[in-house]
Design a protein around this motif. Structure first.
Motif, PDB file in Angstrom:
ATOM      1  N   GLU A 363      -3.432  42.385  56.233  1.00  9.75           N
ATOM      2  CA  GLU A 363      -4.405  42.096  55.187  1.00  9.75           C
ATOM      3  C   GLU A 363      -3.808  42.231  53.788  1.00  9.75           C
ATOM      4  O   GLU A 363      -4.103  41.423  52.900  1.00  9.75           O
ATOM      5  N   ARG A 364      -2.935  43.210  53.589  1.00 11.03           N
ATOM      6  CA  ARG A 364      -2.446  43.511  52.236  1.00 11.03           C
ATOM      7  C   ARG A 364      -1.129  42.810  51.897  1.00 11.03           C
ATOM      8  O   ARG A 364      -0.754  42.759  50.725  1.00 11.03           O
ATOM      9  N   SER A 365      -0.403  42.277  52.888  1.00  9.35           N
ATOM     10  CA  SER A 365       0.878  41.636  52.583  1.00  9.35           C
ATOM     11  C   SER A 365       0.656  40.191  52.166  1.00  9.35           C
ATOM     12  O   SER A 365      -0.296  39.536  52.599  1.00  9.35           O
ATOM     13  N   ASP A 366       1.545  39.691  51.320  1.00  5.84           N
ATOM     14  CA  ASP A 366       1.446  38.314  50.835  1.00  5.84           C
ATOM     15  C   ASP A 366       1.763  37.338  51.963  1.00  5.84           C
ATOM     16  O   ASP A 366       2.737  37.502  52.702  1.00  5.84           O
ATOM     17  N   GLN A 367       0.944  36.295  52.080  1.00  2.00           N
ATOM     18  CA  GLN A 367       1.095  35.333  53.176  1.00  2.00           C
ATOM     19  C   GLN A 367       2.470  34.669  53.182  1.00  2.00           C
ATOM     20  O   GLN A 367       3.029  34.388  54.241  1.00  2.00           O
ATOM     21  N   SER A 368       3.045  34.432  52.005  1.00  2.00           N
ATOM     22  CA  SER A 368       4.303  33.693  51.923  1.00  2.00           C
ATOM     23  C   SER A 368       5.467  34.424  52.587  1.00  2.00           C
ATOM     24  O   SER A 368       6.431  33.804  53.024  1.00  2.00           O
ATOM     25  N   HIS A 369       5.412  35.759  52.652  1.00  2.00           N
ATOM     26  CA  HIS A 369       6.513  36.504  53.273  1.00  2.00           C
ATOM     27  C   HIS A 369       6.014  37.547  54.272  1.00  2.00           C
ATOM     28  O   HIS A 369       6.663  38.548  54.510  1.00  2.00           O
ATOM     29  N   ARG A 370       4.861  37.290  54.876  1.00  2.00           N
ATOM     30  CA  ARG A 370       4.281  38.242  55.830  1.00  2.00           C
ATOM     31  C   ARG A 370       5.198  38.457  57.037  1.00  2.00           C
ATOM     32  O   ARG A 370       5.346  39.570  57.532  1.00  2.00           O
ATOM     33  N   SER A 371       5.820  37.380  57.524  1.00  2.00           N
ATOM     34  CA  SER A 371       6.705  37.515  58.687  1.00  2.00           C
ATOM     35  C   SER A 371       7.888  38.413  58.370  1.00  2.00           C
ATOM     36  O   SER A 371       8.332  39.214  59.214  1.00  2.00           O
ATOM     37  N   ARG A 372       8.433  38.280  57.157  1.00  2.00           N
ATOM     38  CA  ARG A 372       9.575  39.118  56.784  1.00  2.00           C
ATOM     39  C   ARG A 372       9.163  40.579  56.627  1.00  2.00           C
ATOM     40  O   ARG A 372       9.955  41.495  56.870  1.00  2.00           O
ATOM     41  N   ILE A 373       7.907  40.804  56.237  1.00  2.00           N
ATOM     42  CA  ILE A 373       7.396  42.178  56.179  1.00  2.00           C
ATOM     43  C   ILE A 373       7.387  42.777  57.582  1.00  2.00           C
ATOM     44  O   ILE A 373       7.813  43.924  57.798  1.00  2.00           O
ATOM     45  N   PHE A 374       6.923  42.013  58.569  1.00  2.00           N
ATOM     46  CA  PHE A 374       6.905  42.528  59.934  1.00  2.00           C
ATOM     47  C   PHE A 374       8.307  42.630  60.515  1.00  2.00           C
ATOM     48  O   PHE A 374       8.574  43.471  61.389  1.00  2.00           O
ATOM     49  N   ALA A 375       9.217  41.782  60.038  1.00  2.00           N
ATOM     50  CA  ALA A 375      10.618  41.933  60.440  1.00  2.00           C
ATOM     51  C   ALA A 375      11.157  43.273  59.935  1.00  2.00           C
ATOM     52  O   ALA A 375      11.832  44.006  60.676  1.00  2.00           O
ATOM     53  N   ALA A 376      10.857  43.592  58.684  1.00  2.00           N
ATOM     54  CA  ALA A 376      11.270  44.885  58.137  1.00  2.00           C
ATOM     55  C   ALA A 376      10.636  46.030  58.924  1.00  2.00           C
ATOM     56  O   ALA A 376      11.264  47.067  59.177  1.00  2.00           O
ATOM     57  N   ASN A 377       9.379  45.833  59.331  1.00  2.00           N
ATOM     58  CA  ASN A 377       8.698  46.844  60.139  1.00  2.00           C
ATOM     59  C   ASN A 377       9.420  47.062  61.470  1.00  2.00           C
ATOM     60  O   ASN A 377       9.611  48.201  61.914  1.00  2.00           O
ATOM     61  N   ASN A 378       9.848  45.971  62.108  1.00  3.65           N
ATOM     62  CA  ASN A 378      10.565  46.097  63.375  1.00  3.65           C
ATOM     63  C   ASN A 378      11.891  46.827  63.207  1.00  3.65           C
ATOM     64  O   ASN A 378      12.316  47.601  64.076  1.00  3.65           O
ATOM     65  N   ILE A 379      12.566  46.568  62.085  1.00  9.15           N
ATOM     66  CA  ILE A 379      13.827  47.265  61.802  1.00  9.15           C
ATOM     67  C   ILE A 379      13.580  48.765  61.674  1.00  9.15           C
ATOM     68  O   ILE A 379      14.291  49.586  62.263  1.00  9.15           O
ATOM     69  N   LEU A 380      12.555  49.132  60.903  1.00 11.21           N
ATOM     70  CA  LEU A 380      12.220  50.547  60.750  1.00 11.21           C
ATOM     71  C   LEU A 380      11.847  51.172  62.081  1.00 11.21           C
ATOM     72  O   LEU A 380      12.260  52.295  62.397  1.00 11.21           O
ATOM     73  N   ASN A 381      11.051  50.446  62.879  1.00  5.88           N
ATOM     74  CA  ASN A 381      10.663  50.967  64.201  1.00  5.88           C
ATOM     75  C   ASN A 381      11.892  51.302  65.034  1.00  5.88           C
ATOM     76  O   ASN A 381      11.974  52.375  65.650  1.00  5.88           O
ATOM     77  N   ALA A 382      12.853  50.374  65.064  1.00  5.43           N
ATOM     78  CA  ALA A 382      14.066  50.572  65.873  1.00  5.43           C
ATOM     79  C   ALA A 382      14.868  51.774  65.376  1.00  5.43           C
ATOM     80  O   ALA A 382      15.354  52.588  66.175  1.00  5.43           O
ATOM     81  N   ILE A 383      14.994  51.882  64.058  1.00  3.75           N
ATOM     82  CA  ILE A 383      15.741  53.007  63.486  1.00  3.75           C
ATOM     83  C   ILE A 383      15.078  54.331  63.844  1.00  3.75           C
ATOM     84  O   ILE A 383      15.734  55.295  64.248  1.00  3.75           O
ATOM     85  N   PHE A 384      13.754  54.385  63.713  1.00  2.17           N
ATOM     86  CA  PHE A 384      13.026  55.620  64.023  1.00  2.17           C
ATOM     87  C   PHE A 384      13.168  55.981  65.501  1.00  2.17           C
ATOM     88  O   PHE A 384      13.277  57.159  65.851  1.00  2.17           O
TER      89      PHE A 384
END
Length: 628
Positions: A363-384
């Motif tokens: 809801e809060r992320s910009d539509q133009s780069h929402r996928s890249r936000i979730f890509a960053a989320n996946n990177i953080l998930n893996a690191i954690f």
């Protein structure tokens, strides 16, 4: 089943094919991975002289590695290209990988199997960003929570089914490996066929230039995510859940064998309990949140994750395992029921915690780069997850921790992390307080709040009925609001801390304290200049008899100086409820009890040029009607 139930989405083409595609993909990952692990563990296989335990742990690392390396690239693909095109390409890749993996199973070649496992991790990496980015384009805002709940619960059920199926199928010797090979190819083909029915979903940034360097693009994605502090901290919250979950799930085998006296059936039963609990918690989110993104559930979930984990520690600490029982024998022993209940409620809490965070990012992320936000989320998930594994290894090797001690550690760490997150982002905690108030004190009905714009400066005005008017409005409105309130209410014992965390603006009359009044006006102007929502109670004081007072002209000055539009709100039913006053100022004299029905009604947006105190007062009086 209700027409508006989240399960109704499973009947609609805009959601159902996508749901089943991701379900089949998650299931196939685990059929292959667990089939391979069991094949290694019981087949006496080796690779480069490594023992089986090391190979099993290496398999987990190989599967996670693509998330770290290629998530950034996956986010670019999902933003640049039409999303169903990406999904179908990923599913074709899955078929190729499963054919390659089948060769490894049939020939008992561990090298081929590890390459295929890495490729399946890449398949999941590529699918991850588009999985979450496509939902806001396919679903209405009031369907986001339900859609995320279905995806999260479905994913855990798919993991459970895949894990069990992989172990069962590969054990069907001598043809088990061949059966797994055929099954994974079949599931991949079925997933591709289902994906053909997903409706098109437009590219959000077709002009994006692909960056093939995983390190610079990963850094760029993380920088992009940090620009929205609420999104960034939500990502950290989700990554913490993966840290927590990874440490807990990795203990199930040893918990079953060393603590509970169970065999592999008991370990599978624990996994099933966990998966079902997460699914139940996820599905409860829509009902508990009223179909909106209710981040007040996040603290509620985090409390449960610590409380039930601590109780799980005490439930397991005093057990004295004898032998290795099966699942039915395990359940038959009453001392194990507490363990099962704790694990189930812990995982339910995890579902309540995760779904609102995923929906909030969407809801809060910009539509133009929402996928890249979730890509960053996946990177953080893996690191954690990697850090979680390293911490567990360190605690076992150097501190001599057993399973109960690791469970207690994760419970305490969760409490510390939760307090830290909520201190950084009070919005989570405030929504929790509002959610508790509305869920356990009142029954709130909302109408017309869609008139509040999703972005940009706006003023909302409302009648002033009770000490918790600000909390009621905050609970009902999606956007964070800064409230202007009488300084005497601002300092109400027990409520003052909450109002400060809400960044409420205390105000006094010009006669009482002209300096405070001027400071309040300047803070209001600043908040509107920054695009925020500001709420004003133009009566200037709390009603003493339930009737509305006259609206003061201060609202006209603010509108004239800022040009912000106004949305009138009417609070109905709060008079005589738990937090209102009575004619003589004594609280609770007209107490109507808990669960009193209250309403919040929004009127049409009034442009700045049409605003007057008299008009706004008339609008609010009309909406309020006879229900005080």
């Amino acid at each position: 089943m209700s027409e508006h139930s989240q399960f109704n989405l499973l009947k609609q083409r805009r959601f159902a094919p996508f749901f089943y595609t991701q379900f089949l993909g998650a299931m196939n990952d685990n059929v292959f991975k667990n089939g391979m692990i069991i094949f290694m563990a019981f087949g006496g296989m080796t690779l480069a002289g490594m023992d089986v335990n090391l190979l099993v742990n290496a398999a987990g690392a190989v599967f996670i590695l693509p998330f770290v390396l290629f998530s950034a690239f996956a986010g670019q693909l999902a933003d640049k290209y039409e999303k169903t095109r990406v999904i179908r390409g990923v599913k074709i890749f899955e078929i190729v990988v499963m054919v390659f993996g089948a060769v490894g199973f049939v020939t008992a070649n561990l090298g081929v199997l590890f390459v295929a496992l890495f490729a399946m991790g890449l398949h999941s990496t590529l699918f991850g960003p588009v999985k979450y980015a496509i939902m806001p384009q396919a679903l209405a805002r009031d369907e986001l929570v339900g859609g995320n709940a279905l995806v999260e619960s479905g994913t855990f059920v798919a993991i459970l089914v895949g894990t069990i199926a992989g172990g069962v199928l590969v054990a069907m010797m001598p043809s088990g490996p061949m059966i797994v090979a055929v099954a994974t190819i079949f599931i991949a083909l079925l997933g591709y066929l289902v994906s053909r029915s997903i409706p098109t979903s437009a590219a959000t940034d077709p002009a994006l230039k692909l960056n093939w360097n995983p390190f610079t693009e990963t850094a760029a994605n993380l920088r992009l995510a940090t620009k929205n502090i609420v999104v960034w901290r939500s990502m950290l919250g989700i990554s913490w859940l993966w840290f927590y979950g990874a440490m807990l799930l990795n203990q199930f085998a040893n918990m079953s064998k060393d603590v509970l006296g169970g065999n592999a059936e008991v370990a599978t039963f624990l996994l099933a309990t966990f998966a079902v609990g997460v699914a139940v918690g996820s599905l409860l989110c829509e009902r508990l949140s009223g179909k909106k993104v209710e981040i007040g559930l996040v603290p509620f979930g985090s409390i449960g994750m610590s409380v039930f984990a601590i109780d799980l520690y005490f439930a397991t600490k005093g057990l004295h395992p004898v032998g290795q029982s099966g699942a039915m024998e395990f359940i038959a022993k009453s001392e194990h029921w507490r363990v099962v209940i704790d694990l189930f409620l812990l995982s339910v809490s995890g579902g309540l915690y995760s779904v609102p965070l995923y929906a909030l990012i969407q809801e809060r992320s910009d539509q133009s780069h929402r996928s890249r936000i979730f890509a960053a989320n996946n990177i953080l998930n893996a690191i954690f997850m990697v850090v979680s594994a390293l911490l567990a290894i360190a605690l076992i090797k150097f501190a001599g921790f057993g399973v109960p001690q690791l469970i207690l550690t994760i419970a305490v760490l969760n409490a510390i992390v939760a307090l830290y997150i909520y201190s950084l982002t009070p919005e989570f905690l405030l929504r929790f307080i509002c959610w508790i108030l509305i869920s356990f004190v009142y029954r709130l009905k909302v109408k017309g709040l869609e008139n509040i714009p999703e972005k940009g400066p706006v003023i909302v005005v409302a009648n002033h009925v009770s000490y918790v008017d600000a909390l009621v409005i905050s609970a009902a409105c999606r956007r964070p609001i800064q409230f202007v309130m009488d300084h005497n209410i601002f300092t109400t014992p027990g409520m003052a801390w909450i109002f400060r965390q809400m960044k409420a603006i205390p105000i006094a009359s010009a006669k009482e304290n002209p300096e405070m009044m001027e400071r309040a006006f300047q803070r209001v102007k600043q908040a509107l200049a920054e695009g925020e929502v500001v709420c004003i109670f133009p009566e200037g004081k709390l009603t003493k008899d339930g009737e509305m007072g006259s609206f003061r002209p201060g609202i006209e000055r603010i509108v004239a100086e800022t040009g912000a539009p106004v949305v009138p709100l009417a609070l109905r039913g709060l008079w005589g409820s738990f937090f209102s006053r009575t004619v003589n100022g004594v609280a609770f004299k007209q107490f109507r009890g808990f669960f009193a029905r209250i309403e919040l009604v929004g009127g049409a947006l009034v442009p700045a040029g049409e605003v007057s105190a008299a008009k706004l007062e008339a609008d609010v009086r009309k909406m309020r009607g006879a229900m005080r």
